[in-house]
Structure formats: structure tokens, C-alpha cells
Design a protein around this motif. Structure first.
Motif, PDB file in Angstrom:
ATOM      1  N   CYS A 148     -10.604  11.267  -2.081  1.00 36.55           N
ATOM      2  CA  CYS A 148     -10.211   9.887  -1.791  1.00 36.55           C
ATOM      3  C   CYS A 148     -10.772   8.928  -2.844  1.00 36.55           C
ATOM      4  N   CYS A 149     -12.038   9.113  -3.202  1.00 31.41           N
ATOM      5  CA  CYS A 149     -12.664   8.246  -4.202  1.00 31.41           C
ATOM      6  C   CYS A 149     -12.022   8.435  -5.574  1.00 31.41           C
ATOM      7  N   LEU A 150     -11.670   9.674  -5.913  1.00 39.15           N
ATOM      8  CA  LEU A 150     -10.985   9.911  -7.182  1.00 39.15           C
ATOM      9  C   LEU A 150      -9.601   9.275  -7.156  1.00 39.15           C
ATOM     10  N   GLY A 151      -8.949   9.302  -5.994  1.00 41.55           N
ATOM     11  CA  GLY A 151      -7.675   8.608  -5.872  1.00 41.55           C
ATOM     12  C   GLY A 151      -7.824   7.120  -6.120  1.00 41.55           C
ATOM     13  N   TYR A 152      -8.944   6.547  -5.657  1.00 41.27           N
ATOM     14  CA  TYR A 152      -9.186   5.124  -5.872  1.00 41.27           C
ATOM     15  C   TYR A 152      -9.397   4.822  -7.356  1.00 41.27           C
ATOM     16  N   THR A 153      -9.970   5.757  -8.113  1.00 40.24           N
ATOM     17  CA  THR A 153     -10.156   5.517  -9.548  1.00 40.24           C
ATOM     18  C   THR A 153      -8.814   5.410 -10.265  1.00 40.24           C
ATOM     19  N   PHE A 154      -7.798   6.119  -9.785  1.00 38.35           N
ATOM     20  CA  PHE A 154      -6.474   5.998 -10.390  1.00 38.35           C
ATOM     21  C   PHE A 154      -5.803   4.682  -9.997  1.00 38.35           C
ATOM     22  N   TYR A 155      -6.137   4.179  -8.826  1.00 36.11           N
ATOM     23  CA  TYR A 155      -5.582   2.899  -8.385  1.00 36.11           C
ATOM     24  C   TYR A 155      -6.246   1.732  -9.112  1.00 36.11           C
ATOM     25  N   GLN A 156      -7.572   1.787  -9.256  1.00 34.69           N
ATOM     26  CA  GLN A 156      -8.334   0.700  -9.865  1.00 34.69           C
ATOM     27  C   GLN A 156      -8.447   0.971 -11.360  1.00 34.69           C
ATOM     28  N   ALA A 176      -2.014   9.135  -5.086  1.00 32.46           N
ATOM     29  CA  ALA A 176      -2.423   7.730  -5.111  1.00 32.46           C
ATOM     30  C   ALA A 176      -1.241   6.829  -5.466  1.00 32.46           C
ATOM     31  N   GLU A 177      -0.434   7.253  -6.405  1.00 33.27           N
ATOM     32  CA  GLU A 177       0.761   6.483  -6.787  1.00 33.27           C
ATOM     33  C   GLU A 177       1.751   6.421  -5.627  1.00 33.27           C
ATOM     34  N   ALA A 178       1.940   7.536  -4.938  1.00 33.21           N
ATOM     35  CA  ALA A 178       2.893   7.591  -3.828  1.00 33.21           C
ATOM     36  C   ALA A 178       2.456   6.711  -2.667  1.00 33.21           C
TER      37      ALA A 178
END
Length: 351
Positions: free
Chosen positions: A164-172, A82-84
Motif C-alpha cells: 500500500c505504501c509503495l502504491g502511494y509512492t507512485f501516486y505522490q 495505483a493508477e487504476a
């Protein structure tokens, strides 16, 4: 940063997955040798019984290792991906970064497991609802094959939507994990066209990669066991375990990165329509549970504001007159209300 670049630059996580898979294979092989030795003492009937015990034992070993270690490695990997994707860079110490982000975001592994399970169950239920719509058109000649192929594409895509949704939790980061995960499912639903197209390409890659993996593992192991005169069954089982490790550590990681690259590319710019929450709650009891847990999290942004962006600073706040011209969505039931409404016309909740 492309998916291929991220895959190569996050190789430490793939190596960690290979190590966990290798440990699973080693313990399963040892258990197989012990149980087959015991079964041999009791003849053919004993061999059958101990083989059945070995199957369940291997499943238990895999569950323990992957549930308590593999899931956390995957979560750290998702945080780095997610960071990348969103910043275009890989953290210097990516393993330490991933661990810190998982600890900060979910506090405990139990919260991570709960979010992951709810998201996975929710998207499966939504997939079933979509499948029922497709089945209703089976009376049209040839439609069964079309809807079946479409559902196959969707099933591949949904197989990685929880990541994908877990990746969004790291973004938000300014929202709770349950709330961000619920938003992530809605974002997926709103962007199904590009994600479904990516799923179709992913399907072809899965087939090709698995053919290569199968030939590269089954053929040499089968030939080796045949030359040595060892059991063909043991060769087949060992090849299956090794193929599973390669798929888990490399193939699945690459597919996950492919899907997350597409998803995280559209997620930050997606404006959530809150009326979609009520529709998804009607399709999936698990999504409704995820949504409710998000509302119960402390220090949550107001659900009354449509959109995913955090509340702007007073200096950047939009003019009040503009807010009055837009419909207001209820934070309790997601119903659409007229501008300026103080209480929801559907459930009566204060707006």
C-alpha cells in the motif's frame, strides 16, 4: 473500479507471477531428483543429508528468483493498481507502463528493495509495539482472546501495508520515494479503522481461499502418486510447492488489490499530522531511518508545511493571515510550535 475488476484486468502480472513460481517449482523438482539420486547411492543416511541440502537449495532458488525478478514484477503490478484505483483506468500497455513507472520512481532496483525492506520492518516494529499494549490487558478475563484476534487482523493488514505504501509512492510523484513511503506509513496509522475492518474481511477470504487451494491441489496429487506407487513424501512436497505458487500468484495478488483499493481510496484525502512522525519514530527505529532518508532526498517539499498536498501555485496560495493562526510542525523532530515561530522550541532547528 472494484478490486475484482482490477484483478481480472491486470491478469498479465498474475500470469508473470505464475511463470516465476512455475520456474521455481521446476528448478526445485530437478534439484530434488538429482540430490535424491545421489543420496540413494549412499543409503538411508545419504538420503537424509541430501534432503536437508535440497531444503536449503530450494530456499536459495526461491530467494534468487523472487528477490531479483518477483519483486520487480510486484512493483510494476503495484504501479498499475495505483493508477487504476486513483484514475479508474488501466494503461493500454500495462506491463510497459509498470516497468516505466518503476524505473522512473526508483531509478534502480536497489532503491526499490531498500524502500520495501524499510517499510516492511517499520510496520512490523509498530505491530509489536501495539501487541505489547494488548498484552498489558491480559489480566482481564477473556481479554487475551480478544487482543489475540485483533492482533491477527492487524498482522494480516500489516502484511500488505508495504505494498500500500509503495502504491502511494507512485501516486505522490512530486516527492522522493523514501519521503512518500514514510508518508504512506503515517497515512496507514491515521486510517487504521477502515483498514482494520478490511483486514478482518480479508482474513476470512484468506482462510477460505487457502482451504480451496489445499483441497484442489493436495487431493489429486496425493491420489495420483498413490495410484502410481510413488513416494508419498514427494507428493506432499510437490503439492506444497504448487500450492505456494497459486497462493503467491493469485491469492496474494487478490488480497493485495483488496487492501490497496481501500488504502488508496482514503490516502489522497488524508491530511498528515506531523506530530505523528515523532510518535512513530519512537515506536520504530526502521521508520525513523525511513523518515531520515526522506529528509535527505534532494528536491524535497518543505517538511514544515503540514499536509500531504504539494505546494499550491501562487494564484491558489492561501492567505498569509490563515497560515499564522495554525501551529507549525518542525521538519526535524516533528514537534508542535506556536504560529509564527522561527526556530523549533524542542530541537532549535530553523522552521
Amino acid at each position: 473500479m472494484t478490486a475484482k475488476e482490477i484483478f481480472h484486468k491486470t491478469m498479465p502480472f498474475n500470469i508473470a507471477k505464475l511463470a516465476l513460481g512455475g520456474l521455481t517449482v521446476l528448478l526445485s523438482a530437478l534439484l530434488f531428483a538429482i540430490l535424491m539420486g545421489i543420496g540413494w547411492l549412499f543409503g538411508e543416511g545419504g538420503m537424509i543429508v541430501t534432503f536437508i541440502i535440497w531444503i536449503f537449495g530450494t530456499g536459495f532458488i526461491r530467494f534468487v528468483i523472487m528477490h531479483y525478478l518477483g519483486y520487480l514484477v510486484k512493483a510494476g503490478h503495484i504501479a498499475v493498481i495505483a493508477e487504476a484505483v486513483t484514475t479508474g483506468r488501466i494503461p493500454d500497455n500495462q506491463v510497459a507502463y509498470g516497468k516505466a513507472q518503476v524505473t522512473k520512481r526508483f531509478l534502480t532496483s536497489n532503491i526499490y528493495f531498500a524502500v520495501d525492506k524499510l517499510v516492511s520492518a517499520a510496520v512490523k516494529q509498530i505491530q509489536k509495539a501495539v501487541g505489547k499494549v494488548g498484552n498489558a490487558l491480559d489480566f482481564i478475563p477473556g481479554m487475551g482472546a480478544v487482543t489475540g484476534l485483533a492482533q491477527f487482523f492487524v498482522s494480516i493488514s500489516l502484511g500488505y501495508v508495504d505494498e500500500c505504501c509503495l502504491g502511494y509512492t507512485f501516486y505522490q510523484k512530486e516527492q522522493g520515494a523514501f519521503k512518500s513511503a514514510a508518508d504512506g506509513v503515517v497515512i496507514y496509522a491515521q486510517n487504521w479503522k477502515p483498514l482494520l475492518g478490511s483486514a478482518a474481511k480479508t482474513m476470512l477470504k484468506v482462510i477460505l481461499l487457502m482451504v480451496v487451494v489445499a483441497l484442489g491441489i493436495f487431493v489429486p496429487i496425493g491420489l495420483l502418486f498413490k495410484v502410481l506407487g510413488w513416494s508419498p513424501l514427494a507428493a506432499f512436497l510437490l503439492a506444497c510447492l504448487i500450492a505456494w505458487v497459486v497462493k503467491y500468484a493469485l491469492v496474494d495478488s487478490y488480497i493485495m488489490i483488496q487492501m490497496m483499493t481501500v488504502y488508496m481510496g482514503v490516502a489522497p484525502n488524508t491530511q498528515i499530522t506531523f506530530d505523528l512522525y515523532s510518535k512513530l519514530c519512537g515506536l520504530s527505529a526502521k521508520f525513523k531511518e525511513l523518515f531520515q532518508k526522506g529528509k535527505e532526498e534532494p528536491s524535497q517539499p518543505s517538511y514544515a508545511a503540514a499536509g500531504t498536498a504539494p505546494a499550491p501555485s501562487p494564484a491558489a496560495a492561501p492567505a498569509p493571515a490563515r497560515a499564522e493562526t495554525k501551529p507549525v510542525f518542525c521538519g526535524q523532530c516533528g514537534a508542535k510550535n506556536e504560529p509564527g515561530t522561527k526556530f523549533c522550541g524542542s530541537c532549535g532547528a530553523r522552521m
